[in-house]
Design an enzyme around this catalytic site. Structure first.
Site, mmCIF file in Angstrom:
data_model
loop_
_atom_site.group_PDB
_atom_site.id
_atom_site.type_symbol
_atom_site.label_atom_id
_atom_site.label_comp_id
_atom_site.label_asym_id
_atom_site.label_seq_id
_atom_site.Cartn_x
_atom_site.Cartn_y
_atom_site.Cartn_z
ATOM 1 N N ASP A 91 37.464 40.066 44.236
ATOM 2 C CA ASP A 91 38.106 41.365 44.507
ATOM 3 C C ASP A 91 39.273 41.341 45.502
ATOM 4 O O ASP A 91 39.402 42.245 46.330
ATOM 5 C CB ASP A 91 37.060 42.378 44.988
ATOM 6 C CG ASP A 91 35.966 42.627 43.969
ATOM 7 O OD1 ASP A 91 36.026 42.033 42.876
ATOM 8 O OD2 ASP A 91 35.035 43.402 44.268
ATOM 9 N N LYS B 179 34.540 43.872 36.854
ATOM 10 C CA LYS B 179 33.161 44.253 37.143
ATOM 11 C C LYS B 179 33.084 45.714 37.596
ATOM 12 O O LYS B 179 33.879 46.146 38.431
ATOM 13 C CB LYS B 179 32.565 43.316 38.193
ATOM 14 C CG LYS B 179 33.258 43.328 39.548
ATOM 15 C CD LYS B 179 32.668 42.240 40.434
ATOM 16 C CE LYS B 179 33.161 42.275 41.844
ATOM 17 N NZ LYS B 179 32.840 43.456 42.620
ATOM 18 N N CYS C 184 30.804 43.120 48.369
ATOM 19 C CA CYS C 184 30.864 42.423 47.078
ATOM 20 C C CYS C 184 30.609 40.925 47.192
ATOM 21 O O CYS C 184 30.027 40.328 46.276
ATOM 22 C CB CYS C 184 32.194 42.719 46.397
ATOM 23 S SG CYS C 184 32.330 44.458 45.932
HETATM 24 N N1 TIU Z 1 34.863 44.466 46.774
HETATM 25 C C1 TIU Z 1 34.149 45.210 47.603
HETATM 26 O O1 TIU Z 1 33.586 44.729 48.571
HETATM 27 N N2 TIU Z 1 34.106 46.575 47.343
HETATM 28 C C2 TIU Z 1 33.859 47.511 48.286
HETATM 29 O O2 TIU Z 1 33.732 48.686 47.965
HETATM 30 N N3 TIU Z 1 33.794 47.090 49.582
HETATM 31 C C3 TIU Z 1 33.657 47.843 50.699
HETATM 32 O O3 TIU Z 1 33.514 47.265 51.772
HETATM 33 N N4 TIU Z 1 33.702 49.156 50.607
#
Ligand code: TIU
Length: 223
Positions: free
Chosen positions: A25, A130, A163
């Site tokens: 991500d 995802k 994530c």
């Molecule tokens: N990729 C990921 O960690 N998505 C999130 O929403 N992270 C947060 O820390 N909010």
């Protein structure tokens, strides 16, 4: 070829051909100034410090000809894969699917949903879209790893406690050994960065190992 990489709680056994680099991500909406993450009041510099270490690790990994897989968190434009609970979580005025600073927030195809240019995938590197926090949930990641004979993962990206942690836990339950280089993962919150890493390596490596990118790059160059 098999070698060892310095890590906690003990050295990580490295089999390059059976190890994938899984970058979680590294999306514009989480990392770029003016994106969704910053709009929510988060300090994106806490995540941006991971860009250079990830760039160096990715370059070394590519040079070695090993498997690289990228993920992106996001949803279909019609939001049919967005659970109601996730849509309303946070109770903010602007939530997933709404117009944000870089297009509709966490919607596939929008500028903010895409991966930052510094780490952009090249042809041949699978991108896993995802809908959840974990990269195995509702995706074909497991199938791709099986097809390529992957048994070990180096997991990087953001955020450490959300994530990255969720994915490492999912991978661990599926039998993958995971090494997390601490300089290549980031959290908006320093205390969650520390605890997110501590939880992975606690109890003899309950979910995996924690190391540093320089040691992984060193191992790539000697094997
Ligand atoms: N990729 C990921 O960690 N998505 C999130 O929403 N992270 C947060 O820390 N909010």
């Amino acid at each position: 070829m098999r070698t060892e990489i310095a890590a906690e709680p003990y050295p990580f056994a490295f089999e390059p051909a059976r190890t994938a680099l899984l970058i979680i991500d590294m999306q514009r909406d989480f990392l770029e100034p003016g994106g969704f993450g910053e709009m929510l009041g988060n300090d994106v510099s806490q995540l941006r410090r991971t860009i250079e270490p990830n760039k160096a690790l990715l370059a070394a990994w590519r040079a070695a000809g090993l498997t690289v897989i990228h993920t992106r968190e996001g949803h279909r434009p019609d939001l049919t894969d967005l659970p109601h609970a996730k849509k309303i979580r946070g109770r903010g005025p602007t939530t997933i699917g709404d117009a944000g600073p870089m297009g509709r927030i966490l919607v596939r195809g929008e500028p903010g949903h895409d991966i930052i240019p510094e780490l952009y995938p090249i042809p041949g590197e699978p991108v896993i879209d995802k809908p959840g926090k974990g990269a195995f949930h509702a995706t074909d990641l497991f199938q791709i790893l099986m097809t390529r004979g992957i048994a070990r993962l180096v997991v990087t990206g953001v955020t450490t406690e959300v994530c990255v942690n969720t994915t490492v836990r999912e991978a661990n339950d599926r039998g993958f050994d995971c090494l997390v280089p601490e300089d290549c993962v980031g959290s908006y919150f320093p205390e969650f960065q520390a605890m997110g890493l501590a939880m992975i390596k606690a109890q003899g490596g309950i979910f995996g190992w924690v190391g540093r990118s320089a040691d992984i790059i060193g191992a790539l160059q000697t094997t």
